[in-house]
Scaffold this active site. Structure first.
Site, PDB file in Angstrom:
ATOM      1  CE  LYS A 101      -4.271   1.679   2.040  1.00  0.00           C
ATOM      2  NZ  LYS A 101      -5.069   1.639   0.760  1.00  0.00           N
ATOM      3  CB  ALA A 102       3.839   1.751  -2.314  1.00  0.00           C
TER       4      ALA A 102
END
Length: 295
Positions: free
Chosen positions: A159-160
């Site tokens: 979840k960048a």
């Protein structure tokens, strides 16, 4: 009524181990996370003072950072304690929480291995992601121009923050055309996900959803699959071609922000929110609400 800008709100934010006044939770303009996307985050909801799947979110935050080759200097237990403190201090029972970790400003360049890793956690009130008055009618989705990236080109299961750049572009383009959001395909033109939510389809009482090995396997997605299977509803995770959407009767999207939201339209494809979608909406709301403890 206009929204209060996020940098001008009252309250406190947990920042590197201390609660600081909301307006003072700042970083330098030359932080690596801002320039090179070396940042990860979580989106979490609290219901009745309890953060849903809190520990799973904290564990994923640390995994996301590791996929970007940095280590958050706080353990899962420490992150859990910090989130609980933030929620308690906020005075909110129903809230959205945003933990975010990033590389700091010691070095400015692609390589920044000695940069300090920071962590901040904020909470605020956030109602339904889509208009609740029209929710059961189903939202309208465009089909995005951008594709979700090949896992060989980006850490697609993290979840960048950087992975959301094309999501913002796609959602803006959809909104400018009158849609609520956009459906994104993967690099092989299979159905993938929306800009911030996973997608499900219904055909003959069976749930179909894209296999989540090319994008984020949402915790809400996992919860809905579990809820469906509890009811004996068959769930098939597979590659789905866009043209298959002609044969699906219902569609909905899932996410911590979106929760379970029915879909009426995706580009040229039409769906009718019906019993199965409504059942899973209700089951999800029942699942996230705090349960009374027997005496």
């Amino acid at each position: 009524m206009s929204m209060i800008p996020f940098d001008e709100r009252d309250g406190t934010i947990w920042f590197d181990g201390a609660m600081v006044p909301w307006r003072e939770a700042k970083i330098h303009v030359l932080s690596h996370g801002l320039h090179y996307g070396s940042s990860v985050f979580e989106g979490e909801r609290a219901y009745g003072g309890r953060i849903f799947k809190s520990r799973e979110h904290s564990e994923r935050l640390r995994r996301s950072a590791q996929l970007l080759d940095f280590e958050i200097p706080f353990s899962v237990d420490e992150i859990e304690a910090a989130k609980a403190l933030v929620l308690k201090t906020s005075g909110l029972q129903d809230a959205y929480l945003r933990p975010v970790a990033w590389r700091g400003s010691e070095m400015m360049g692609v390589a920044a291995q000695k940069n300090t890793i920071h962590l901040a956690i904020a909470a605020w009130e956030w109602p339904s992601y889509f208009d609740p008055a029209t929710k059961m009618k189903g939202i309208r989705l465009d089909i995005a121009d951008y594709r979700r990236p090949d896992p060989r080109t980006a850490p697609s299961t993290s979840k960048a923050a950087g992975l959301y750049m094309i999501c913002t572009i796609s959602k803006h383009r959809a909104e400018n055309k009158g849609y609520a959001d956009a459906l994104m395909l993967d690099w092989e033109d299979n159905v993938a996900e929306c800009t911030g939510a996973n997608v499900f389809f219904v055909k003959d009482g069976v749930l179909h959803t894209p296999q989540a090995d090319r994008f984020l396997n949402g915790l809400t997605r996992q919860t809905v699959i579990e809820l469906a299977r509890r009811r004996g509803i068959e769930v098939i995770e597979r590659r789905i071609r866009p043209e298959e959407m002609t044969g699906f009767s219902e569609c909905f999207i899932t996410g911590s922000a979106a929760e379970v939201t029915p879909v009426a339209e995706i580009g040229p494809y039409r769906f009718t929110p019906a019993a199965l979608t409504k059942t899973l909406m209700d089951d999800y709301l029942a699942e996230v609400q705090p349960r009374a403890v027997a005496a």
